[in-house]
Design a protein around this motif. Sequence first.
Motif, mmCIF file in Angstrom:
data_model
loop_
_atom_site.group_PDB
_atom_site.id
_atom_site.type_symbol
_atom_site.label_atom_id
_atom_site.label_comp_id
_atom_site.label_asym_id
_atom_site.label_seq_id
_atom_site.Cartn_x
_atom_site.Cartn_y
_atom_site.Cartn_z
ATOM 1 N N LEU A 67 -15.302 59.915 64.848
ATOM 2 C CA LEU A 67 -13.888 60.167 65.124
ATOM 3 C C LEU A 67 -13.672 61.267 66.160
ATOM 4 C CD1 LEU A 67 -12.362 59.936 61.534
ATOM 5 C CD2 LEU A 67 -12.589 58.147 63.260
ATOM 6 N N ARG A 68 -14.757 61.860 66.662
ATOM 7 C CA ARG A 68 -14.705 62.897 67.688
ATOM 8 C C ARG A 68 -13.851 64.095 67.229
ATOM 9 N NH1 ARG A 68 -13.925 59.241 73.224
ATOM 10 N NH2 ARG A 68 -15.816 57.974 72.927
ATOM 11 N N LEU A 69 -14.180 64.603 66.059
ATOM 12 C CA LEU A 69 -13.478 65.765 65.517
ATOM 13 C C LEU A 69 -14.156 67.041 65.975
ATOM 14 C CD1 LEU A 69 -12.830 64.696 61.797
ATOM 15 C CD2 LEU A 69 -11.291 64.480 63.758
ATOM 16 N N GLY A 70 -13.374 68.004 66.432
ATOM 17 C CA GLY A 70 -13.908 69.301 66.817
ATOM 18 C C GLY A 70 -14.107 70.192 65.609
ATOM 19 N N ASP A 71 -14.570 71.426 65.857
ATOM 20 C CA ASP A 71 -14.837 72.369 64.776
ATOM 21 C C ASP A 71 -13.559 72.723 64.021
ATOM 22 O OD1 ASP A 71 -17.498 72.406 65.429
ATOM 23 O OD2 ASP A 71 -17.350 74.182 66.697
ATOM 24 N N THR A 72 -12.469 72.901 64.753
ATOM 25 C CA THR A 72 -11.205 73.260 64.101
ATOM 26 C C THR A 72 -10.728 72.141 63.187
ATOM 27 O OG1 THR A 72 -10.564 74.654 65.970
ATOM 28 C CG2 THR A 72 -8.824 73.952 64.459
ATOM 29 N N ALA A 73 -10.779 70.918 63.680
ATOM 30 C CA ALA A 73 -10.349 69.771 62.872
ATOM 31 C C ALA A 73 -11.238 69.607 61.646
ATOM 32 C CB ALA A 73 -10.373 68.500 63.706
ATOM 33 N N ALA A 74 -12.546 69.830 61.823
ATOM 34 C CA ALA A 74 -13.465 69.727 60.684
ATOM 35 C C ALA A 74 -13.166 70.813 59.653
ATOM 36 C CB ALA A 74 -14.913 69.829 61.162
ATOM 37 N N GLY A 75 -12.825 72.015 60.117
ATOM 38 C CA GLY A 75 -12.473 73.087 59.189
ATOM 39 C C GLY A 75 -11.214 72.769 58.402
ATOM 40 N N VAL A 76 -10.227 72.184 59.094
ATOM 41 C CA VAL A 76 -8.996 71.781 58.400
ATOM 42 C C VAL A 76 -9.303 70.694 57.380
ATOM 43 C CG1 VAL A 76 -6.742 70.694 58.691
ATOM 44 C CG2 VAL A 76 -7.507 72.446 60.311
ATOM 45 N N LEU A 77 -10.155 69.759 57.740
ATOM 46 C CA LEU A 77 -10.491 68.653 56.840
ATOM 47 C C LEU A 77 -11.135 69.164 55.550
ATOM 48 C CD1 LEU A 77 -10.706 65.576 56.394
ATOM 49 C CD2 LEU A 77 -12.958 65.688 57.496
ATOM 50 N N THR A 78 -12.007 70.151 55.636
ATOM 51 C CA THR A 78 -12.690 70.660 54.454
ATOM 52 C C THR A 78 -11.809 71.591 53.626
ATOM 53 O OG1 THR A 78 -13.657 72.432 55.803
ATOM 54 C CG2 THR A 78 -14.975 70.439 55.490
ATOM 55 N N SER A 79 -10.805 72.228 54.251
ATOM 56 C CA SER A 79 -9.924 73.139 53.521
ATOM 57 C C SER A 79 -8.687 72.436 52.959
ATOM 58 C CB SER A 79 -9.463 74.282 54.445
ATOM 59 O OG SER A 79 -10.546 75.007 54.949
ATOM 60 N N ARG A 119 -8.084 56.617 53.918
ATOM 61 C CA ARG A 119 -8.946 57.636 54.518
ATOM 62 C C ARG A 119 -10.022 57.052 55.421
ATOM 63 N NH1 ARG A 119 -11.987 62.011 50.679
ATOM 64 N NH2 ARG A 119 -12.994 60.105 49.928
ATOM 65 N N VAL A 120 -10.466 55.837 55.152
ATOM 66 C CA VAL A 120 -11.527 55.227 55.971
ATOM 67 C C VAL A 120 -10.941 54.264 56.997
ATOM 68 C CG1 VAL A 120 -13.203 55.473 54.120
ATOM 69 C CG2 VAL A 120 -11.882 53.359 54.285
ATOM 70 N N GLY A 121 -9.662 54.446 57.330
ATOM 71 C CA GLY A 121 -8.978 53.532 58.241
ATOM 72 C C GLY A 121 -9.497 53.506 59.658
ATOM 73 N N ALA A 126 -5.409 58.575 60.122
ATOM 74 C CA ALA A 126 -5.667 57.936 58.832
ATOM 75 C C ALA A 126 -6.554 58.814 57.961
ATOM 76 C CB ALA A 126 -6.324 56.572 59.047
ATOM 77 N N LEU A 127 -7.521 59.478 58.577
ATOM 78 C CA LEU A 127 -8.420 60.350 57.829
ATOM 79 C C LEU A 127 -7.653 61.482 57.144
ATOM 80 C CD1 LEU A 127 -11.310 61.302 57.081
ATOM 81 C CD2 LEU A 127 -11.305 62.593 59.232
ATOM 82 N N PHE A 128 -6.784 62.163 57.876
ATOM 83 C CA PHE A 128 -6.059 63.300 57.301
ATOM 84 C C PHE A 128 -4.976 62.837 56.329
ATOM 85 C CE2 PHE A 128 -7.958 65.357 61.011
ATOM 86 C CZ PHE A 128 -8.381 66.552 60.447
#
Length: 440
Positions: A67-79, A119-121, A126-128
């Motif tokens: 999905l080409r997520l950056g570090d910031t997006a990955a941090g938001v996803l885990t929090s 989430r798997v769209g 769709a992921l968020f």
Amino acid sequence: MPRTDRTASMRLRPPASEPETDHLAPGSPALSGAGALLLVALALVAFDLRAPLTSVAPLLAPLRGDLRLGDTAAGVLTSLPVLCLGVFAFAAPRLARRHSTRTLLIVALGVLALGGAVRVGGSPMALFAGTVLVAAPIGIANVLIPGLIKQRFPRSVPRVSAFYSGALTFGAAAGPAVAVPLAAATGSAWRIPLLLLVVPPAVVTAVVVYLALDRTRGRKPAPEPAPTTAPDAGSLPGPAPAGRPAPLWRSALAWQVTLFFGAQALLSYTVFGWLPTMWQGRGPSPASAGLALSLCNAVGVLGAWLLAVSGRRFADQRAAGVTVACLTATGLTGVVAGPYVLLWPSVAVLGLGLGAGFALALGLFALRSPDAPTTAALSAMGQGIGYLIGVLGPLGAGALHDVTGAWTWPLVGLLTACAVQAAVALAAGRARTVTAAAPR
């Protein structure tokens, strides 16, 4: 009407459609039937409340690449999930006043399955969006279960709470353990594993919950057990209107229970997020780092069981609260700064403290409440605020590590949280209950 009669008539009672009876009480005829089915339902619910959240971490790398997520997006996803657990916990008591626990749990499981599919769209949006749909019903169900345990097992709260928290810990460990093998077996980097770990279990659990909580027609609620704990001197006196939970925001005991849960959430989510990194910083391989986290979670199940066994011998939970804080502090110190030879024993001690601490934190919601509706209200307050406190743990630990380049100051912060937990346990662990306060 005399004051005592008026007070008695306004006591909080669970809805008649959900009779209060202890399925584990000695001589209970429901022990081998409805009681066993309800315990199965609790175990399945526990898996559904944790595996969908913890299974993302081991699949994060291929997910980010796809999905080409950056570090910031990955941090938001885990929090984001932890944030949702806190925010949506506050909605549970209002919903519980309008709908039965069975209805709310079945709807929550349905939304959870929908969120797992969304989430798997295949897109970041769709992921968020799916992540919110997964975490929101989990936040609501988290609050409902302690009240359900108080209602259906009023004289077996410590044992059933420990069983349920152990099942939660098992679910948290099973998610990441199963996710990678599922990816290898299905040939899907992350979509099919995440889908299989959410949708089928949620559907099966909804059926079991429907059967386990099916209304028993014609059966009257069992008499409420006599109070075994003293009222909270820090709460406002007086009854609350029937069917409404007690306002707890001005109760000293409610805040003590909330702070205990908050400290536990902060410690747990910091360990879940950063233990592998701490571990690799000491020298072991990345493969063993994942094994260390799995060991920590597995020993947590043992910690919950030991709490249930030992809890019967104590009149209150002060000693247990201080003990779990000390075990957690000892394990953290060993992992970050102890001798290399004690790394594995330190992880085991850490898991023991976190597992028993989580079981105790959940059990306090019911043990410090006089009835099921108040348990739900206290659970909402404790988990709503507690999970918001918990978000600060992994974020703060990561920030301190980035600034200092070491884990010394993060360790100091975590040991401070352990000290706060031990101090709060001396108050929250006393054998007493919050009292209802009538709105003015």
